[in-house]
Write a protein that holds these residues in place. Sequence first.
Motif, mmCIF file in Angstrom:
data_model
loop_
_atom_site.group_PDB
_atom_site.id
_atom_site.type_symbol
_atom_site.label_atom_id
_atom_site.label_comp_id
_atom_site.label_asym_id
_atom_site.label_seq_id
_atom_site.Cartn_x
_atom_site.Cartn_y
_atom_site.Cartn_z
ATOM 1 N N ILE A 110 -10.534 -6.611 -56.851
ATOM 2 C CA ILE A 110 -9.810 -8.135 -57.319
ATOM 3 C C ILE A 110 -7.792 -8.035 -57.803
ATOM 4 N N ALA A 111 -8.368 -6.834 -58.880
ATOM 5 C CA ALA A 111 -7.237 -6.982 -59.924
ATOM 6 C C ALA A 111 -5.992 -5.933 -58.704
ATOM 7 N N PRO A 112 -6.410 -5.372 -58.404
ATOM 8 C CA PRO A 112 -5.866 -4.553 -56.972
ATOM 9 C C PRO A 112 -5.473 -5.191 -56.461
ATOM 10 N N ALA A 113 -5.863 -5.919 -55.632
ATOM 11 C CA ALA A 113 -5.268 -7.215 -54.495
ATOM 12 C C ALA A 113 -4.226 -8.227 -55.338
ATOM 13 N N LEU A 114 -4.633 -8.890 -56.839
ATOM 14 C CA LEU A 114 -3.718 -9.186 -57.205
ATOM 15 C C LEU A 114 -2.207 -8.294 -58.051
ATOM 16 N N ALA A 115 -2.570 -7.402 -57.893
ATOM 17 C CA ALA A 115 -0.802 -6.613 -58.486
ATOM 18 C C ALA A 115 -0.663 -6.859 -56.450
ATOM 19 N N GLU A 116 -1.068 -6.029 -56.088
ATOM 20 C CA GLU A 116 -0.289 -5.779 -54.462
ATOM 21 C C GLU A 116 0.185 -7.011 -53.829
ATOM 22 N N ALA A 117 -0.294 -8.065 -54.565
ATOM 23 C CA ALA A 117 0.492 -9.439 -53.980
ATOM 24 C C ALA A 117 1.764 -9.768 -54.879
ATOM 25 N N GLY A 118 1.896 -8.704 -56.044
ATOM 26 C CA GLY A 118 3.204 -8.730 -56.958
ATOM 27 C C GLY A 118 2.936 -9.480 -58.124
ATOM 28 N N GLN A 119 1.782 -9.491 -58.710
ATOM 29 C CA GLN A 119 1.935 -9.937 -60.074
ATOM 30 C C GLN A 119 0.628 -8.876 -60.931
ATOM 31 N N GLU A 120 1.442 -9.473 -61.837
ATOM 32 C CA GLU A 120 0.923 -8.047 -63.165
ATOM 33 C C GLU A 120 -0.195 -8.576 -63.734
ATOM 34 N N VAL A 121 -1.069 -7.381 -63.620
ATOM 35 C CA VAL A 121 -2.569 -8.203 -63.989
ATOM 36 C C VAL A 121 -3.177 -7.406 -65.247
ATOM 37 N N ILE A 122 -3.802 -7.940 -65.870
ATOM 38 C CA ILE A 122 -3.898 -7.849 -67.165
ATOM 39 C C ILE A 122 -5.488 -8.155 -67.587
ATOM 40 N N VAL A 123 -6.290 -7.346 -67.931
ATOM 41 C CA VAL A 123 -8.348 -7.106 -67.686
ATOM 42 C C VAL A 123 -8.218 -6.310 -69.284
ATOM 43 N N PRO A 124 -8.476 -7.548 -70.129
ATOM 44 C CA PRO A 124 -8.928 -7.184 -70.993
ATOM 45 C C PRO A 124 -10.818 -7.504 -71.124
ATOM 46 N N ASP A 125 -11.345 -6.262 -72.226
ATOM 47 C CA ASP A 125 -12.980 -5.989 -72.712
ATOM 48 C C ASP A 125 -12.597 -7.625 -73.788
ATOM 49 N N LEU A 126 -13.590 -8.470 -73.811
ATOM 50 C CA LEU A 126 -14.199 -8.963 -74.680
ATOM 51 C C LEU A 126 -13.958 -8.924 -76.084
ATOM 52 N N ARG A 127 -14.033 -8.622 -76.962
ATOM 53 C CA ARG A 127 -14.601 -8.475 -78.724
ATOM 54 C C ARG A 127 -16.944 -8.177 -77.876
ATOM 55 N N GLY A 128 -16.928 -7.177 -78.112
ATOM 56 C CA GLY A 128 -17.884 -6.222 -77.607
ATOM 57 C C GLY A 128 -18.948 -6.532 -77.094
ATOM 58 N N HIS A 129 -17.568 -6.205 -75.584
ATOM 59 C CA HIS A 129 -18.416 -5.811 -74.230
ATOM 60 C C HIS A 129 -16.777 -4.515 -74.167
ATOM 61 N N GLY A 130 -17.669 -3.925 -72.870
ATOM 62 C CA GLY A 130 -17.225 -2.650 -72.478
ATOM 63 C C GLY A 130 -16.475 -1.882 -73.492
ATOM 64 N N ASP A 131 -14.943 -1.061 -73.659
ATOM 65 C CA ASP A 131 -14.459 -0.257 -74.869
ATOM 66 C C ASP A 131 -13.888 -1.123 -75.897
ATOM 67 N N SER A 132 -14.019 -2.208 -76.147
ATOM 68 C CA SER A 132 -13.822 -3.996 -77.305
ATOM 69 C C SER A 132 -14.925 -3.204 -78.064
ATOM 70 N N PRO A 133 -13.852 -3.038 -79.657
ATOM 71 C CA PRO A 133 -14.691 -3.662 -81.079
ATOM 72 C C PRO A 133 -15.731 -3.780 -80.631
ATOM 73 N N ALA A 134 -17.134 -4.312 -81.382
ATOM 74 C CA ALA A 134 -18.263 -5.324 -81.028
ATOM 75 C C ALA A 134 -17.842 -6.134 -82.926
ATOM 76 N N PRO A 135 -17.989 -6.575 -82.997
ATOM 77 C CA PRO A 135 -18.414 -8.340 -84.294
ATOM 78 C C PRO A 135 -19.022 -8.280 -84.846
ATOM 79 N N SER A 136 -18.235 -8.372 -86.943
ATOM 80 C CA SER A 136 -19.116 -7.553 -87.333
ATOM 81 C C SER A 136 -19.941 -8.868 -87.319
ATOM 82 N N ALA A 137 -19.688 -10.133 -87.679
ATOM 83 C CA ALA A 137 -20.075 -11.572 -87.593
ATOM 84 C C ALA A 137 -19.773 -12.504 -86.407
ATOM 85 N N ALA A 138 -20.578 -13.379 -86.367
ATOM 86 C CA ALA A 138 -20.674 -14.402 -85.742
ATOM 87 C C ALA A 138 -19.484 -15.249 -85.059
#
Length: 240
Positions: free
Chosen positions: A36-64
């Motif tokens: 989906i991200a490559p398809a949107l970029a190909e269609a002409g939009q800059e695509v911004i894909v973050p990892d939410l806190r605690g997910h993927g390569d983003s840091p884990a939360p220290s509190a709820a």
Amino acid sequence: MAVRTFTPGRAADRPAVLLVHGFGSDGHQDWVATGIAPALAEAGQEVIVPDLRGHGDSPAPSAAGEAGATALVADLLAVLDEAGAGTFDAIGYSLGARLAWELPTAAPGRLRRTVLGGLSPAEPFEAVDVAALHRAVADGTEPADPFTAMIAGMVRAHGDRAAGLALCVEGLRGTPFAPRSWTGDTPPVFVVGKDDMMTRGIEQVVDLVEGAELVTVPGEHHEVLAGAGFRRTVLEALTG
């Protein structure tokens, strides 16, 4: 936060698009691997894909408190600001859709078009026994409540990231989804899987938004993102 950015293959007069993944997933799994991200970029939009806190390569939360809906939406706006995206489109799936619902209120006048996929009309984490979930992650004690046990199993499957994800559950439970009205200028497109039990009753949310469109595509909750129907709906909603 970890962020992937895709540069458009050709210039188009459209804003950047923010893609927000679901709980227990990450930006690559939901948006890059599905094409989906490559398809949107190909269609002409800059695509911004973050990892939410605690997910993927983003840091884990220290509190709820760092992982409730308000805090996660603030993280997303910080990503957009850093990217220089004054106006933007947004696509969210599952938890990502729940967070995207808050964007027009959190960033008045900035959100253009929105696709909300796999949105649950109620807050699923409200039924979680948070204390039992944290015990299950810390020492393996099995929760007596079957739903909490299911969430615990899903969270523990992430190994070292489990404690952070449990804090995300606690934070989201404390900021439950309770839709009242859509504050954006353009009504969103809702997309649900035909066999997705998590989205049953979504019509109640759609009815709150005058002019909103509800699109049903094949699949259950974890199948929709990779399907051609979802990708086609996203491209039509954002580039049409």
